[in-house]
Scaffold this active site. Structure first.
Site, short mmCIF file in Angstrom:
data_model
loop_
_atom_site.label_atom_id
_atom_site.label_comp_id
_atom_site.label_asym_id
_atom_site.label_seq_id
_atom_site.Cartn_x
_atom_site.Cartn_y
_atom_site.Cartn_z
CG HIS A 266 -2.04 0.93 1.22
ND1 HIS A 266 -2.24 1.85 0.24
CD2 HIS A 266 -3.03 1.14 2.13
CE1 HIS A 266 -3.30 2.58 0.52
NE2 HIS A 266 -3.80 2.17 1.67
CG HIS A 305 -1.97 2.83 -10.52
ND1 HIS A 305 -3.28 2.55 -10.27
CD2 HIS A 305 -1.50 3.50 -9.43
CE1 HIS A 305 -3.60 3.03 -9.09
NE2 HIS A 305 -2.56 3.60 -8.56
CG ASP A 364 4.05 5.38 -4.91
OD1 ASP A 364 4.00 6.30 -4.10
OD2 ASP A 364 3.25 4.44 -4.93
N1 ACO Z 1 7.83 -3.37 -14.37
C1 ACO Z 1 7.91 -4.31 -15.33
N2 ACO Z 1 6.86 -4.94 -15.86
C2 ACO Z 1 5.65 -4.62 -15.38
C3 ACO Z 1 5.50 -3.64 -14.38
C4 ACO Z 1 6.64 -3.01 -13.87
N3 ACO Z 1 6.54 -2.06 -12.92
N4 ACO Z 1 4.19 -3.51 -14.08
C5 ACO Z 1 3.55 -4.39 -14.87
N5 ACO Z 1 4.44 -5.06 -15.66
C6 ACO Z 1 4.14 -6.03 -16.71
C7 ACO Z 1 3.79 -7.38 -16.13
O1 ACO Z 1 4.93 -8.17 -15.96
C8 ACO Z 1 2.84 -7.90 -17.17
O2 ACO Z 1 3.62 -8.31 -18.27
P1 ACO Z 1 3.16 -9.58 -19.20
O3 ACO Z 1 1.92 -9.11 -19.89
O4 ACO Z 1 4.33 -9.79 -20.09
O5 ACO Z 1 2.94 -10.70 -18.25
C9 ACO Z 1 2.08 -6.65 -17.62
O6 ACO Z 1 2.98 -5.57 -17.39
C10 ACO Z 1 0.78 -6.42 -16.85
O7 ACO Z 1 1.12 -6.34 -15.47
P2 ACO Z 1 0.18 -6.71 -14.26
O8 ACO Z 1 1.04 -7.20 -13.14
O9 ACO Z 1 -0.94 -7.57 -14.73
O10 ACO Z 1 -0.41 -5.32 -13.87
P3 ACO Z 1 -1.21 -5.03 -12.56
O11 ACO Z 1 -2.23 -4.01 -12.89
O12 ACO Z 1 -1.67 -6.25 -11.90
O13 ACO Z 1 -0.08 -4.39 -11.61
C11 ACO Z 1 1.16 -2.90 -10.36
C12 ACO Z 1 -0.06 -3.07 -11.25
C13 ACO Z 1 1.11 -3.85 -9.18
C14 ACO Z 1 1.17 -1.48 -9.83
C15 ACO Z 1 2.43 -3.15 -11.21
O14 ACO Z 1 2.44 -2.32 -12.33
C16 ACO Z 1 3.71 -3.01 -10.39
O15 ACO Z 1 4.13 -3.93 -9.73
N6 ACO Z 1 4.34 -1.79 -10.45
C17 ACO Z 1 5.53 -1.57 -9.67
C18 ACO Z 1 5.20 -1.27 -8.22
C19 ACO Z 1 4.63 0.12 -8.03
O16 ACO Z 1 5.14 1.09 -8.54
N7 ACO Z 1 3.55 0.21 -7.24
C20 ACO Z 1 2.91 1.45 -6.93
C21 ACO Z 1 1.59 1.57 -7.60
S1 ACO Z 1 0.97 3.23 -7.38
C22 ACO Z 1 0.31 3.30 -5.85
O17 ACO Z 1 0.02 2.32 -5.25
C23 ACO Z 1 0.10 4.68 -5.21
#
Ligand code: ACO
Length: 429
Positions: A266, A305, A364
Site C-alpha cells: 500500500h 498501476h 510513487d
Molecule cells: N515493471 C515491469 N513490468 C511490469 C510492471 C513493472 N513495474 N508492471 C507491470 N508489468 C508487466 C507485467 O509483468 C505484465 O507483463 P506480461 O503481460 O508480459 O505478463 C504486464 O505488465 C501487466 O502487469 P500486471 O502485473 O498484470 O499489472 P497489474 O495491474 O496487476 O499491476 C502494479 C499493477 C502492481 C502497480 C504493477 O504495475 C507493479 O508492480 N508496479 C511496480 C510497483 C509500483 O510502482 N507500485 C505502486 C503503484 S501506485 C500506488 O500504489 C500509489
C-alpha cells in the site's frame, strides 16, 4: 423503468431481483442485500474486487481515463490553484471555503497543532531505532486518551474538532518521530508559518544552524500532500471505515488506517523506488537493469498501476514539480540517484516493452525522488503519506458516521474448516 439484475439459483429455481443504482460517475452497482434473505446464500468476493462497500460523495477515480476528482474538482486544478489545507476543508465539508472560512479553518488547525507535553513523553518509550510508522500508530492511537470530553461521534462539533485535531497534530507527530530517531530536540509549531512551512520547520530546524525555507521545496511538499490527500476506498480508508463502523473513536480509527498503510503493498512503493535506484547505482547500469526487467528478472518500481491504465493524473503533476525541484537543488545535491531516475524515465518511456503494456510512471516514481531530494529518509516516506492521507481518512470516516444508515461492518465467510469433531482429552492425543 428502474433497472434490476435478477440472480437465479438454478437448483432451487428461486430468484432475487437486485435493484441497480447509478452513481454520478462510474460503473453502476446492483444491490445484493436481498440475496442472503431470498436465496439463503452469501456473495463471495475476496479482496472486495467487485464490491462497492459504501456510497460516497468524497472522491471519484476513473482509472481508464486517468481522472481523479475530489468533491467533483479535478486533481489538476486543485494542485495548481489550491493548497493542502484548502483541500482538507473541501474533503471534510464538501465545498471550497470562502476566504473567511479558510482563515478560520487555518487558524483552528494551527491552534490544535501543538502536542500535549505528556504525549511527547510517549516517545521516550520507543527504542532509538524504532520505525517511525510504529511511533505514528502508537502516538495517534494514544491521542484518544486526551480528549474524552470531545469524542462523541454523534456530536457534529466533536466530529469536526477530532478531524481538525488529527489534521493539525499529524505533522507535529510525524516530525517528532523523525527528530526522535536523530536525537534532535523537539520543535514546536509556529504561528507565523503555513501548514507546510511548519512541517518543514519542525523537521529540519536546528538551534545552532541557520534554516532557510526554500519556496520550491515548500511547494513540492504542498503538492505531494494534495496528491495523496484521498484516493477513494483503498485498503487504509476501508480499514478506517470498518473500524469506525463499530463506533470506535476517530483517533483509534485513524491509527488502524496508519497500520494498514504501513504495508509495502500500500504505502511502501515509493520506498521501493529509491531502493531500486540505489541498486542500479549508476547511469551506465540502466540498460542491463532494463534488460532484466524485460526478462522478468526485475520490476521497474514506480511504473504501472492497477487502476490507472493510461496514465496516473497525479504522476503528470508530480513529475513537473519533481523536475523543478531537482533543477533547483542540482547545485547542492549531486546525487547520482536523481540522475539515474531521470535517465531511467527517459529510456523506459521510449521502450516498446513499456509502451505496449501501457506502463507509465506512477505517483510513487516521483514522490520517492522528491522526498529524498527534500532530505527525508526513506523510513519516513510512508509517514509522509500518512500525514497527507489523514484528511481523506477523516473525511471518509465523517461521511460514514453522518450517514443515518451506518451499521457495524461485518463480512461473512465461506467456511472450509473441519465439519464437526469431538474433543479428545490431552492424554489421548
Ligand atoms: N515493471 C515491469 N513490468 C511490469 C510492471 C513493472 N513495474 N508492471 C507491470 N508489468 C508487466 C507485467 O509483468 C505484465 O507483463 P506480461 O503481460 O508480459 O505478463 C504486464 O505488465 C501487466 O502487469 P500486471 O502485473 O498484470 O499489472 P497489474 O495491474 O496487476 O499491476 C502494479 C499493477 C502492481 C502497480 C504493477 O504495475 C507493479 O508492480 N508496479 C511496480 C510497483 C509500483 O510502482 N507500485 C505502486 C503503484 S501506485 C500506488 O500504489 C500509489
Amino acid at each position: 423503468m428502474s433497472k434490476i439484475v435478477t440472480i437465479t439459483d438454478n437448483t432451487s429455481g428461486k430468484s432475487v431481483a437486485c435493484p441497480v443504482y447509478e452513481g454520478t460517475h462510474g460503473e453502476p452497482v446492483f444491490d445484493c442485500q436481498g440475496v442472503a434473505k431470498e436465496l439463503g446464500m452469501f456473495t463471495y468476493d475476496p479482496a472486495f474486487m467487485t464490491t462497492a462497500s459504501c456510497k460516497s460523495a468524497v472522491t471519484f477515480i476513473d482509472g481508464d481515463k486517468g481522472i481523479l476528482l475530489h468533491r467533483g474538482y479535478p486533481i489538476e486544478q486543485l494542485a495548481e490553484h489550491s493548497n493542502y489545507l484548502e483541500v482538507c476543508y473541501l474533503l471534510l465539508n464538501g465545498e471550497l471555503p470562502t476566504a473567511q472560512q479558510f482563515e478560520d479553518f487555518s487558524y483552528g488547525i494551527r491552534r490544535v497543532s501543538v502536542l500535549h507535553e505528556s504525549l511527547l513523553a510517549f516517545y521516550n518509550g520507543f527504542q532509538q531505532n524504532a520505525h517511525p510508522m510504529a511511533m505514528l500508530v502508537g502516538v495517534v492511537g494514544g491521542l484518544s486518551s486526551y480528549y474524552h470530553e470531545e469524542m462523541d461521534i454523534y456530536n457534529p462539533d466533536h466530529r469536526m474538532m477530532c478531524a481538525m485535531r488529527l489534521i493539525g497534530k499529524m505533522p507535529t507527530i510525524a516530525a517528532k518521530s523523525f527528530r526522535y530517531l536523530l536525537g534532535r530536540p523537539h520543535v514546536y509549531p509556529q504561528h507565523q508559518f503555513s501548514y507546510v512551512e511548519n512541517f518543514f520547520n519542525m523537521m529540519f530546524w536546528l538551534p545552532n544552524r541557520e534554516f532557510e525555507m526554500n519556496p520550491i521545496a515548500v511547494r513540492a511538499l504542498e503538492i505531494m500532500l494534495i496528491l495523496h490527500a484521498d484516493h477513494e476506498q483503498n485498503a487504509s480508508t476501508s480499514t478506517v471505515r470498518l473500524a469506525g463502523s463499530s463506533q470506535a473513536n476517530p483517533y483509534a480509527c485513524i491509527a488502524a488506517g496508519i497500520a494498514t498503510l504501513w504495508g509495502p503493498a500500500h504505502g511502501g512503493a515509493n520506498e521501493a523506488v529509491v531502493k531500486m535506484l540505489k541498486e542500479i547505482g549508476k547511469v551506465e547500469n540502466i540498460p542491463t537493469f532494463l534488460e532484466n526487467v524485460k526478462n522478468k528478472k526485475a520490476r521497474l518500481m514506480g511504473f504501472g498501476h492497477r487502476v490507472y491504465k493510461n496514465f496516473d493524473p497525479r504522476a503528470t503533476i508530480i513529475r513537473k514539480i519533481c523536475h523543478e525541484l531537482l533543477d533547483e537543488l542540482k547545485a547542492e545535491s549531486h546525487q547520482p540517484m536523481f540522475e539515474i531516475a531521470m535517465k531511467l524515465e527517459e529510456i523506459a518511456l521510449k521502450e516498446d516493452y513499456f509502451i505496449e503494456r501501457k506502463l507509465y510512471p506512477n505517483v510513487d516514481f516521483y514522490s520517492g525522488i522528491i522526498l529524498s531530494a527534500l532530505g527525508i529518509p526513506t523510513s519516513m516516506f510512508t509517514v509522509m503519506f500518512a500525514v497527507a492521507r489523514t484528511a481523506g481518512w477523516i473525511a471518509q470516516w465523517k461521511e460514514m458516521v453522518e450517514d443515518p444508515s451506518m451499521k457495524i461492518g461485518r463480512p461473512r465467510q465461506l467456511y472450509t474448516g473441519h465439519a464437526n469433531r469431538n474433543f479428545i482429552q490431552i492424554k489421548d492425543r
